[in-house]
Design a protein around this motif. Structure first.
Motif, short mmCIF file in Angstrom:
data_model
loop_
_atom_site.label_atom_id
_atom_site.label_comp_id
_atom_site.label_asym_id
_atom_site.label_seq_id
_atom_site.Cartn_x
_atom_site.Cartn_y
_atom_site.Cartn_z
N UNK A 179 13.78 -2.94 6.07
CA UNK A 179 12.89 -2.30 5.12
C UNK A 179 13.63 -1.72 3.94
N UNK A 180 12.87 -1.13 3.04
CA UNK A 180 13.47 -0.51 1.87
C UNK A 180 13.74 -1.53 0.77
N UNK A 181 13.79 -1.04 -0.45
CA UNK A 181 13.96 -1.92 -1.59
C UNK A 181 15.37 -2.52 -1.61
N UNK A 182 16.38 -1.73 -1.28
CA UNK A 182 17.76 -2.19 -1.41
C UNK A 182 18.23 -3.01 -0.21
N UNK B 227 8.73 1.27 -4.23
CA UNK B 227 7.54 0.55 -3.75
C UNK B 227 7.32 -0.72 -4.54
N UNK B 228 8.37 -1.26 -5.16
CA UNK B 228 8.23 -2.42 -6.04
C UNK B 228 7.16 -2.16 -7.10
N UNK B 229 7.14 -0.93 -7.61
CA UNK B 229 6.19 -0.51 -8.65
C UNK B 229 4.75 -0.67 -8.20
N UNK B 230 4.49 -0.49 -6.91
CA UNK B 230 3.14 -0.63 -6.37
C UNK B 230 2.41 0.71 -6.29
N UNK B 231 3.11 1.81 -5.97
CA UNK B 231 2.50 3.12 -5.82
C UNK B 231 2.62 3.90 -7.12
N UNK B 232 1.57 4.66 -7.45
CA UNK B 232 1.54 5.33 -8.74
C UNK B 232 0.83 6.67 -8.65
N UNK B 233 1.13 7.52 -9.63
CA UNK B 233 0.39 8.76 -9.88
C UNK B 233 -0.48 8.51 -11.10
N UNK B 234 -1.78 8.66 -10.94
CA UNK B 234 -2.72 8.39 -12.01
C UNK B 234 -3.69 9.55 -12.12
N UNK B 235 -3.87 10.03 -13.30
CA UNK B 235 -4.79 11.13 -13.55
C UNK B 235 -6.19 10.77 -13.05
N UNK C 24 -6.92 10.37 -9.84
CA UNK C 24 -6.81 9.64 -8.57
C UNK C 24 -5.95 10.44 -7.59
N UNK C 25 -6.03 10.12 -6.29
CA UNK C 25 -5.11 10.74 -5.32
C UNK C 25 -3.67 10.30 -5.57
N UNK C 26 -2.73 11.07 -5.06
CA UNK C 26 -1.32 10.73 -5.24
C UNK C 26 -0.98 9.46 -4.47
N UNK C 27 -0.18 8.58 -5.12
CA UNK C 27 0.35 7.40 -4.45
C UNK C 27 -0.59 6.24 -4.30
N UNK C 28 -1.67 6.16 -5.12
CA UNK C 28 -2.58 5.02 -5.00
C UNK C 28 -1.85 3.72 -5.37
N UNK C 29 -2.37 2.61 -4.83
CA UNK C 29 -1.81 1.30 -5.13
C UNK C 29 -2.42 0.80 -6.45
N UNK C 30 -1.56 0.44 -7.39
CA UNK C 30 -2.01 0.08 -8.73
C UNK C 30 -1.29 -1.18 -9.16
N UNK C 31 -1.96 -2.32 -9.03
CA UNK C 31 -1.36 -3.58 -9.45
C UNK C 31 -2.46 -4.59 -9.80
N UNK C 32 -2.08 -5.87 -9.83
CA UNK C 32 -2.99 -6.94 -10.24
C UNK C 32 -4.13 -7.12 -9.23
N UNK C 33 -5.28 -7.60 -9.75
CA UNK C 33 -6.48 -7.73 -8.94
C UNK C 33 -7.15 -9.07 -9.23
N UNK C 34 -8.10 -9.46 -8.37
CA UNK C 34 -8.81 -10.73 -8.52
C UNK C 34 -9.82 -10.66 -9.67
N UNK C 35 -9.92 -11.74 -10.39
CA UNK C 35 -11.01 -11.91 -11.35
C UNK C 35 -12.29 -12.26 -10.58
N UNK D 82 3.27 -5.65 2.32
CA UNK D 82 4.25 -6.49 1.62
C UNK D 82 4.78 -7.59 2.55
N UNK D 83 4.78 -7.33 3.84
CA UNK D 83 5.24 -8.35 4.80
C UNK D 83 4.42 -9.63 4.66
N UNK D 84 3.11 -9.49 4.62
CA UNK D 84 2.25 -10.68 4.55
C UNK D 84 2.40 -11.39 3.20
#
Length: 832
Positions: free
Chosen positions: A233-236, A625-633, A635-646, A712-714
């Motif tokens: 596990x882990x990024x490195x 988190x490979x830039x997956x987790x974010x702090x967004x005004x 929203x709760x702390x650590x939400x997942x913020x990335x690409x989504x389906x059209x 991320x495993x899947x």
């Protein structure tokens, strides 16, 4: 602690035998700092750091592993503003107070326990078993299939682990002197092959009455812990066993050839999982001593003075070695050693004065002060392209020498006044001044206040005449309090620092990326709490209810700066967040006879977390988190913020010309949006304990509901580039469109899954009896199973996982983490 305390979310971050845990009391209260509570053992603030001295990925251990549970007498948890009023801003996330066993007056009493345990992987995840493969898998230009043999790498990584836990203690004493002495040995193998953890412990607790007004208590605990680890596990961590499994194509046989050489099993440099568990040599050793000394003086009947001195010293050494000629990204070999010495001690002086202001008014005044100190020294050396030897002296190229040291001082003083009226109504007010050397000179000292009250209504005559026959006890309580947070920055982050490099034999210095800010102040927390405690049916049913609301301001965040400043970042007090929730605890004894007792404990808690203000664009992305987790005004702390389906207006997936789904855009034209929330909607436990004569049984169910996991495993397993996942097998069989896994690999919405679970956390049976001999006072035999069954819909090994360890913002992230094993244990306890 799991399931026993309402509002305490206890999570095991990793199933590694030395893996760490996280405890959250009323949610996250900071973004860049720690939200773990303060741990205090016999009055001593202890170190609970998580030093990843060599790259073990998500398997880093925190220092609670050094504590022997057999020495613990009881645990008390203080939440909210009450904790900070007593222990200062270091306790703004609550306090876990651990009290160890002490001697009692009487003849020496010997207690011996031994346990044998078995650790197993609870379930395997689905993998590709289809005896077909792509003809040209590397570029996926030819999707025709050919026969192939498949291998289940999980059988190569995981195995049944065994362990033993042995403890012996002797206690006793006279009316003046009491003692408790213990020793313990733990050895435990993990579910991942060739991982283990060992711990030796020794403890001495001594209580001495010097005269009729002065007493002394002394405690000494020594622990030596060691572990054999496999990075995962882990990024490195790109050379772990589970990491290699995720990137592998399981049509490749992982076994070594006749010359003992392991083949590569991935199209990119990742370690052969079988080689990882058999050839990589990672481990750590820790020596730790915790000492406490307290003097208690009672010079008058009303006055009590107590001085406490505590020292916690830790020395940890970790090594990592990968031999030459391997399949990892370090084919020339790798060697690293890192050492850390940590010292912290605290001095506390408190005085309490009790007197009666009037016939029905009692007063208690408490004043106190504390001074605490931390010293940390760390050194590391790392090399690559090594000779075929383990030690650093045989290195070929020194790539990362490093040293780090720091000192931190904390200080505080408080005054607290309590008045009690008729032993029914209680009012308390407190002021506390706290300081920390990590902040600028003008901001180090901060003043915080607290007010609380409680009213025992059931003591009133009107209550006894009315509801008293049904509601036997009823107490209302409310409090308001302030606290700070001293963990959000390090000791030198307020300064503009420099880095050095090697250039033509010189070591020039140049500015680091972060601009200093000497006006940084501690984060501030304000909390309101109301609740009640009630007892029903002759107090055979107890109910506790609490509602709280927290507001945290002056959050310390790293803002991006204009390039013209010459710096990239600057830490500032520029954020706010809120927490609110309820906590319920029910304790009942439905049946109680001479031979049979049935006790029930149920807890429920929810917490709503919201980031109400983030300067600099209203959004921050977390590392780790490979830039997956974010702090967004908003929203709760650590939400997942990335690409989504059209999708179309009805919510159906849109397809491109090749027939694959594709990523969408928001109305604002953004390619990312919030995909999920790793913070649970609610969590709770249901515990039943039965005792019939000499037999006992305990059943505990834990539930964590309404949270998401980024799997991320899947994302790797179902990508045809690697080929090991069940989704690739579905493509080979024609049940899923060929190339689907590769087409959706960068649409992150696909890999956000519901992590909600209900677990049979523990099932235990025990039998106690007194043998027909005077030599043994009692015998207890027990059988315990933990993590037995999980009712969930998660496609991974276990939804109770957090690869980022104790990270505050990166939660619910599953990347090559070690799953929590199912454990069976049989034990024997003898008392003499």
């Amino acid at each position: 602690m799991s399931g026993k305390i309402a509002g305490a979310l206890v999570q095991q971050n990793s199933g590694d035998p030395a893996g760490g845990i996280s405890i959250r009391l009323r949610g996250a209260t900071t973004i860049t700092g720690s939200s773990d509570p303060l741990y205090i053992i016999d009055g001593i603030i202890v170190n609970n750091s998580s030093n990843n001295l060599v790259d073990l990925g998500g398997n880093s251990q925190n220092r609670l592993v050094d504590i022997n549970p057999a020495d613990i007498d009881r645990i008390e948890v203080i939440k909210g503003a009450a904790a900070a009023a007593i222990y200062g801003s270091r306790a703004s996330n609550g306090v876990v107070q651990i009290f160890t066993k002490r001697g009692k007056q009487g003849a020496p009493r010997i207690n011996f326990t031994t346990n044998f345990r078995v650790n197993q992987l609870r379930n395997q995840i689905d993998y590709n078993t289809v005896p077909l493969a792509w003809e040209d898998r590397a570029d996926l230009t030819n999707l025709n299939t050919v026969p192939v043999e498949r291998f289940n790498y999980q059988d190569d990584i995981f195995a049944t682990g065994y362990g033993t836990d042995n403890n012996v203690s002797i206690s006793g004493g006279s009316d003046k002197t009491r003692y408790f002495i213990s020793g313990g040995y733990l050895s435990n193998e993990g579910a991942v092959k060739n991982t283990s953890f060992q711990r030796f412990t020794g403890r001495l607790n001594l209580d001495q009455e010097i005269n009729n007004w002065l007493s002394l208590s002394f405690g000494l605990n020594y622990a030596r812990s060691s572990s054999n680890d496999i990075p995962n596990g882990g990024i490195a961590s790109s050379y772990g066993a589970i990491t290699g499994f995720l990137f592998a194509n399981n049509e490749n046989d992982p076994r070594p050839n006749a010359d003992g050489v392991y083949p590569g099993v991935s199209i990119i440099p990742r370690t052969n999982p079988l080689e990882a568990v058999n050839r990589l040599d990672f481990g750590s050793t820790t020596n730790r001593t915790i000492t406490n000394l307290s003097l208690t003086a009672v010079p008058t009947e009303n006055l009590t003075i107590k001085y406490l001195l505590g020292v916690d010293f830790t020395n940890s050494s970790a090594t990592g070695f990968i031999p030459i000629g391997n399949t990892s990204p370090e084919p020339g070999g790798f060697s690293r050693r890192a050492d850390v010495n940590g010292l912290q001690y605290n001095n506390d002086l408190n005085a309490s004065y009790n007197f009666n202001v009037a016939e029905r008014i009692a007063s208690t005044t408490v004043v106190g002060g504390t001074w605490q100190y931390e010293d940390n020294q760390q050194i590391a050396i790392q090399s690559s392209r090594i000779a075929p030897f383990i030690n650093i002296s045989s290195l070929g190229e020194l790539t990362e020498p490093g040293e780090r040291r720091f000192e931190i001082s904390y200080w505080g003083a408080f005054v607290q006044q309590t008045f009690g009226f008729n032993n029914k109504l209680f009012l308390t007010g407190a002021l506390r001044l706290d300081g920390s050397s990590v902040f600028g000179p003008d901001e180090r000292g901060q003043l915080y206040g607290k007010v609380s009250g409680s009213y025992v209504l059931s003591e009133e005559n009107f209550w006894e005449a009315g509801l008293g026959s049904f509601v036997n006890t009823f107490k209302l309580r409310a409090s308001w309090g302030q606290a700070g947070n001293l963990t959000a920055i390090g000791p030198f982050e307020r300064l503009s620092n420099f880095r050095v490099t090697n250039y033509l034999g010189t070591t020039p210095a140049f500015p680091a990326a972060s601009l200093g800010n000497t006006s940084l102040a501690p984060e501030r927390q304000e909390e309101v709490e109301v609740g009640f405690d009630a007892g029903f049916l002759n107090n055979r049913v107890g109910l506790e209810f609490t509602y709280y609301r927290q507001r945290v301001t002056d959050l310390l965040l790293r803002r991006e700066l204009a390039p013209s400043t010459g710096y990239g970042l600057r830490t500032e007090n520029v954020g706010e967040l809120e927490n609110s929730g309820i906590e319920l605890a029910l304790n009942a004894t439905p049946v109680k006879t001479a031979d049979f007792v049935w006790d029930v404990t149920a807890t429920y808690a929810n917490n709503t977390n919201e980031i109400t203000s983030v300067a600099g664009g209203g959004q921050i992305t977390f590392n780790g988190s490979f830039s997956t987790s974010a702090v967004i005004e908003g929203e709760p702390i650590g939400v997942f913020y990335r690409q989504f389906y059209a999708r179309d207006e009805a919510g159906n997936l849109l397809l491109n010309d090749a027939g694959f789904p594709f990523s969408g855009r928001t109305e604002e034209g953004l390619t990312s949006k919030v995909l999920g929330d790793p913070n649970p909607d609610w969590f709770g436990s249901f515990i039943n304990e039965f005792k019939y004569k000499n037999f006992g049984m305990r059943v505990q169910f834990d539930a964590v509901q309404g949270f998401d996991i980024f799997n991320w495993n899947r994302r790797l397993l179902d990508n045809p580039l690697f080929g090991g996942g069940a989704g690739v097998g579905e493509e080979l069989l024609g049940n899923r469109q060929k190339g689907y896994g590769g087409a959706v690999a960068n649409i992150f919405e696909e890999f956000v899954e519901d992590g909600s679970f209900v677990k049979l956390r523990e099932f235990s049976l025990n039998y106690s009896f007194r043998p027909r001999t005077d030599a043994i006072e009692s015998v207890r035999i027990s059988l315990v199973g933990r993590n037995l069954i999980s009712w969930d819909s998660y496609s991974g090994w276990d939804p109770e996982i957090n690869t980022a360890g104790q990270s505050n913002g990166v939660r619910g992230f599953d990347f090559a983490g070690v799953p929590i094993p199912r454990t069976y244990q049989v034990g024997l306890n003898l008392s003499f």
